[in-house]
Design a protein around this motif. Structure first.
Motif, mmCIF file in Angstrom:
data_model
loop_
_atom_site.group_PDB
_atom_site.id
_atom_site.type_symbol
_atom_site.label_atom_id
_atom_site.label_comp_id
_atom_site.label_asym_id
_atom_site.label_seq_id
_atom_site.Cartn_x
_atom_site.Cartn_y
_atom_site.Cartn_z
ATOM 1 N N ASN A 1 63.218 89.393 -8.615
ATOM 2 C CA ASN A 1 63.238 87.926 -8.668
ATOM 3 C C ASN A 1 62.080 87.278 -7.920
ATOM 4 O O ASN A 1 62.023 86.046 -7.834
ATOM 5 C CB ASN A 1 64.566 87.402 -8.104
ATOM 6 N N ILE A 2 61.155 88.056 -7.393
ATOM 7 C CA ILE A 2 60.036 87.465 -6.669
ATOM 8 C C ILE A 2 59.201 86.577 -7.586
ATOM 9 O O ILE A 2 58.634 85.562 -7.156
ATOM 10 C CB ILE A 2 59.158 88.563 -6.008
ATOM 11 N N GLN A 3 59.143 86.919 -8.871
ATOM 12 C CA GLN A 3 58.338 86.125 -9.805
ATOM 13 C C GLN A 3 58.860 84.698 -9.918
ATOM 14 O O GLN A 3 58.086 83.767 -10.181
ATOM 15 C CB GLN A 3 58.325 86.794 -11.184
ATOM 16 N N LEU A 4 60.156 84.516 -9.726
ATOM 17 C CA LEU A 4 60.730 83.172 -9.802
ATOM 18 C C LEU A 4 60.094 82.254 -8.760
ATOM 19 O O LEU A 4 59.748 81.099 -9.060
ATOM 20 C CB LEU A 4 62.247 83.248 -9.588
ATOM 21 N N PHE A 5 59.898 82.753 -7.546
ATOM 22 C CA PHE A 5 59.278 81.945 -6.496
ATOM 23 C C PHE A 5 57.783 81.746 -6.766
ATOM 24 O O PHE A 5 57.232 80.688 -6.473
ATOM 25 C CB PHE A 5 59.499 82.593 -5.133
ATOM 26 N N ASP B 1 56.503 81.433 -9.694
ATOM 27 C CA ASP B 1 56.447 80.383 -10.720
ATOM 28 C C ASP B 1 56.692 78.997 -10.133
ATOM 29 O O ASP B 1 56.155 78.002 -10.623
ATOM 30 C CB ASP B 1 57.483 80.657 -11.813
ATOM 31 N N MET B 2 57.506 78.927 -9.083
ATOM 32 C CA MET B 2 57.905 77.631 -8.525
ATOM 33 C C MET B 2 56.927 77.064 -7.500
ATOM 34 O O MET B 2 56.972 75.877 -7.193
ATOM 35 C CB MET B 2 59.281 77.755 -7.848
ATOM 36 N N CYS B 3 56.054 77.913 -6.956
ATOM 37 C CA CYS B 3 55.335 77.501 -5.743
ATOM 38 C C CYS B 3 54.391 76.317 -5.951
ATOM 39 O O CYS B 3 54.168 75.548 -5.012
ATOM 40 C CB CYS B 3 54.601 78.680 -5.124
ATOM 41 N N ARG C 1 47.630 89.986 -10.178
ATOM 42 C CA ARG C 1 46.249 89.602 -9.932
ATOM 43 C C ARG C 1 46.057 88.088 -9.960
ATOM 44 O O ARG C 1 45.337 87.527 -9.135
ATOM 45 C CB ARG C 1 45.341 90.285 -10.954
ATOM 46 N N SER C 2 46.686 87.396 -10.899
ATOM 47 C CA SER C 2 46.496 85.939 -10.985
ATOM 48 C C SER C 2 47.030 85.239 -9.731
ATOM 49 O O SER C 2 46.426 84.283 -9.239
ATOM 50 C CB SER C 2 47.189 85.383 -12.228
ATOM 51 N N PHE C 3 48.154 85.752 -9.203
ATOM 52 C CA PHE C 3 48.707 85.135 -7.997
ATOM 53 C C PHE C 3 47.817 85.427 -6.793
ATOM 54 O O PHE C 3 47.590 84.557 -5.956
ATOM 55 C CB PHE C 3 50.127 85.655 -7.743
ATOM 56 N N MET C 4 47.307 86.644 -6.705
ATOM 57 C CA MET C 4 46.408 86.987 -5.608
ATOM 58 C C MET C 4 45.146 86.122 -5.649
ATOM 59 O O MET C 4 44.656 85.665 -4.609
ATOM 60 C CB MET C 4 46.037 88.467 -5.664
ATOM 61 N N ASP C 5 44.623 85.885 -6.856
ATOM 62 C CA ASP C 5 43.446 85.013 -6.995
ATOM 63 C C ASP C 5 43.771 83.589 -6.550
ATOM 64 O O ASP C 5 42.963 82.919 -5.898
ATOM 65 C CB ASP C 5 42.964 85.008 -8.447
ATOM 66 N N LYS C 6 44.981 83.143 -6.880
ATOM 67 C CA LYS C 6 45.403 81.799 -6.480
ATOM 68 C C LYS C 6 45.488 81.684 -4.960
ATOM 69 O O LYS C 6 45.040 80.695 -4.369
ATOM 70 C CB LYS C 6 46.763 81.461 -7.101
ATOM 71 N N LEU C 7 46.052 82.714 -4.318
ATOM 72 C CA LEU C 7 46.147 82.698 -2.858
ATOM 73 C C LEU C 7 44.758 82.629 -2.229
ATOM 74 O O LEU C 7 44.535 81.873 -1.269
ATOM 75 C CB LEU C 7 46.878 83.949 -2.359
ATOM 76 N N GLY C 8 43.830 83.423 -2.755
ATOM 77 C CA GLY C 8 42.473 83.403 -2.219
ATOM 78 C C GLY C 8 41.821 82.048 -2.378
ATOM 79 O O GLY C 8 41.138 81.553 -1.463
#
Length: 777
Positions: A432-436, A438-440, A467-474
């Motif tokens: 369920n980590i993907q749910l968070f 998606d919401m962030c 990868r897309s989330f890691m790029d977003k964090l960076g």
């Protein structure tokens, strides 16, 4: 039939007090079943609007002689019942249609009704009883449909009630009477119930709105009535089993009203401290609330809807307790040690039919129970399933709500749960980590949840693969203008980094001590800092809540210090930042000196695993000067490597220590080592005082540990030792202890032998892979 009803209403408008017509209309309304009701409303809407207007005009009449007319009273009572059904069971009826039927039309009509109330001399006048029930339906309606709370007609109603009833001397007198023990049933007159139930009920809707409510203020109302209400709870909580219906309704609506005053319709303002001037009285009040909601007949009467006194009482109490637990730092420890509230919350959470009550009950359990207690009760699966069910429903709903609970409220509730290691693992196992993720973007609090969850190795792996989330964090780390957001992103990236221990340490340590603390404990930590400086120590402490890259600044502070003082409290354990800081100090092998700052708090969760069997100085037990003496003594004590450790004799007069090696930490591990997660492995290692192995195997889970055991059993011992030495130098920058490896091998062998072979999958192929690996080595 619809035509007949229209004719009856037309006749009633021409002859408002015709008994025969009233009786026929009542019969017609009684014939409308739940199945027929939506069609009836649709076909007869014009006549129903006229009937509702007739009722309001009846209340505004100067003469109340109609109250002696049985047919007229019967028709009004049926209308009250119809309106209640319309509010709670009219799912197929448009909300605007409901509002047109239920809400009064003009402020002039409201003023005429209030003028009539002022003329009443008989405190048990039937007129007041019927009007109260009409007004109560208004409260129920705007609670279920909050978009109508701010209508001008409703605001006019709230303000009149506030000025003329809530702030009146009569209201205060009624509260005082309710606080008497024993209480006489004769005080529950129609007038008293109008003031205490109906007016409190309506004004509560105003309090919970985002409207500017001047001249009313939450702190003023709590100072005016808070102690009176607490006295009512203290006087009657012990006799809750014998409460009359009238006492129950008064307490339910007073509780709902005054608890709402604590928040005053705002997310960031709280007035709890104005309820009472005494902490002991407040704690007695909490005990009283616990007794009330623990009463079986109260919590077993919770409805599926917010439609009865028991549901309102439980709902408002739990919302109050959850908010108070988040705001008052010592309350959770008091409740955990001094009350049996957890037992009641467990029953309510699992049996309530009203989702908001279950949500609050689970949230309270997360606040008051330690990680071990949550695990022992075996409810983490229930909590996770419940939260994710309603969170997914709300996320996919156009209103972004689940049964009136907004996503923001759900996420704030899960934020505390996300700090629990068992909940983290359930989140990982249910994917369920993907749910968070998606919401962030829409709900930034989801980043804080992800930070907490990223301490779990399985979740860490999933995030790293996105990868897309890691790029977003960076991108956010470099470009966001929001300091809080940047700090949270930096914390997530720090947890996800695999190169923390590869940081070069070029500077000689500049500080003797680093103080690690929650900023909610800043006052006492500043005093400790000043005393340590006076004693000649070079001390690093963050008073200004570091700016810039806070994780790098934290790491540099640890790398430039010899020792770390960990200031333990509930807030410290719940802080993602404090957890990252303490864990990095552990990995860097600083001397750790724990101190306890919060009364009733017992270290739990990751903090308990980290400090292991270390001694700690209890600042809640000693005078400050004596506690400082003990702390300095501990700081000056020579560092003894774990591999050379001997049992320490500690007198109870000087120190307390935490023993995590037996009763709690090890006995609650899953029987099957293959079921262990990384936190279980750490608990086992630290609990057995294998601290160097704990640092080396910080990311191992049960299957990994079992694989290592196979290598230890079947491969060349010298090769294994050489490889372990290489890994130890690379991962934790130290030489591994042969003594600790030997002890580790023995204890691991004993533990794996306790796991039946039949519980492993593909055993033959599994072992064969180890033999092949040994040959390659």
């Amino acid at each position: 039939m619809a035509h007949k009803f229209d004719e009856l209403i037309s006749t009633l408008l021409n002859a408002p007090l015709d008994s025969d017509v009233q009786n026929e209309i009542t019969i017609h309304l009684q014939e409308q079943t739940d199945d027929l009701f939506p069609t009836f409303v649709s076909q007869s809407i014009s006549s129903l609007l006229n009937l509702e207007q007739w009722a309001w005009e009846l209340f505004a009449r100067e003469s109340h002689s109609w109250t002696k007319q049985i047919s007229c009273v019967g028709l009004l009572e049926k209308l009250i019942s119809i309106n209640h059904t319309l509010i709670f069971n009219g799912k197929n009826i448009d909300v605007d249609v409901k509002s047109s039927l239920i809400l009064p039309k003009t402020t002039d009509l409201i003023e005429r009704i209030f003028n009539e109330i002022e003329q009443i001399k008989n405190p048990n006048d039937l007129y007041l009883s019927l009007l109260s029930r009409y007004f109560d339906n208004l409260s129920y309606f705007v609670h279920e449909h909050t978009q109508f709370v701010t209508l001008p007609i409703m605001v006019h109603l709230y303000q009149h009630i506030g000025q003329h009833y809530i702030l009146s001397d009569q209201y205060k007198t009624y509260l005082t009477e309710l606080g008497q023990k024993p209480i006489s049933q004769s005080i529950f007159t129609a007038q008293q119930l109008f003031y205490i139930k109906t007016c409190s009920f309506l004004f509560r809707m105003y309090v919970c709105s985002k409207l500017e409510k001047l001249p009313f203020r939450g702190d003023d109302l709590l100072q005016r009535y808070g102690e009176d209400y607490i006295q009512i709870i203290l006087a009657h909580s012990s006799s809750v089993a014998s409460w009359s219906c009238e006492l129950l309704t008064c307490i339910a609506h007073l509780n709902d009203f005054l608890c709402a005053c604590c928040w005053w319709g705002k997310d960031d303002e709280i007035y709890i401290e104005y309820m009472t001037s005494s902490q002991q009285q407040f704690y007695d009040y909490i005990q009283g609330l616990n007794v009330v909601i623990s009463e079986k007949r109260i919590h077993e009467s919770i409805s599926t809807q917010w439609s009865n006194d028991e549901t309102i009482l439980i709902d408002s109490t739990l919302i109050f307790l959850l908010g108070a637990l988040k705001q008052l730092k010592d309350l959770s420890c008091f409740i955990r040690t001094e009350t049996m509230l957890s037992n009641t919350m467990l029953v309510i959470a699992q049996k309530s039919y009203y989702d908001r009550i279950s949500l609050c009950a689970y949230g309270i359990l997360a606040e008051i129970l330690s990680d071990e207690q949550l695990k022992e009760l075996q409810i983490t699966a229930n909590i996770s399933e419940f939260f994710f069910r309603i969170l997914k429903y709300a996320w996919n709903d156009p209103t972004q709500r689940c049964k009136r609970i907004p996503i923001s409220e759900l996420l704030n509730g899960f934020l505390t749960l996300s700090k629990n290691d068992a909940i983290q693992q359930k989140t990982a196992d249910s994917n369920n980590i993907q749910l968070f993720v998606d919401m962030c973007d829409q709900y930034p609090v989801a980043y804080n949840i992800i930070w907490a969850l990223s301490f779990n190795e399985d979740i860490k792996a999933r995030l790293l693969s996105n990868r897309s989330f890691m790029d977003k964090l960076g991108f956010l780390k470099e470009n966001t203008k929001n300091d809080k957001m940047r700090n949270t992103i930096s914390g997530i990236l720090w947890n996800l980094s695999s190169k923390r221990l590869d940081r070069s340490i070029s500077e000689t340590p500049m500080f003797d001590i680093m103080i690690s603390y929650s900023h909610k404990d800043e006052v006492i930590c500043k005093q400790i800092y000043e005393e340590l400086v006076k004693a000649g120590f070079r001390v690093w402490i963050d008073f200004d809540q570091m700016h810039g890259n806070i994780m790098d600044a934290m790491a540099q502070a640890i790398e430039r210090s010899h020792m770390i003082v960990i200031c333990m409290s509930e807030q410290y354990r719940r802080s993602n930042y404090c957890r990252a800081e303490a864990h990095y100090a552990f990995q860097r092998e600083l001397k750790i000196v724990p101190i306890l700052l919060q009364e009733h708090y017992e270290p739990d969760g990751w903090l308990l695993f980290l400090i292991g069997q270390l001694l700690y100085v209890d600042f809640t037990k000693y005078e400050f000067s004596r506690a400082i003496e003990l702390l300095i003594k501990e700081l000056k004590a020579p560092v003894i490597k774990e591999t050379q450790a001997v049992p320490v004799q500690v007198t109870t007069n000087d120190r307390n220590y935490v023993d995590s090696s037996t009763s709690t930490s090890l006995t609650s591990l899953p029987d099957n080592i293959m079921d262990w997660n990384s936190n279980d492995v750490q608990r086992w290692l630290v609990g057995l005082n294998l601290k160097q192995m704990a640092r080396l195997l910080f990311d191992f889970d049960g299957p990994s540990l079992n694989s290592l055991n196979e290598l230890l059993v079947h491969c060349n011992p010298q090769q294994i030792l050489d490889l372990l030495q290489d890994d130890s130098q690379r991962r934790i920058h130290e030489s591994i202890s042969l003594l600790e490896v030997a002890r580790f091998r023995t204890l691991l062998s004993e533990r794996t032998q306790a796991t039946p072979v039949t519980q492993l999958t593909n055993v033959d192929n599994y072992k064969l892979s180890f033999f092949n690996y040994c040959e390659l080595m």
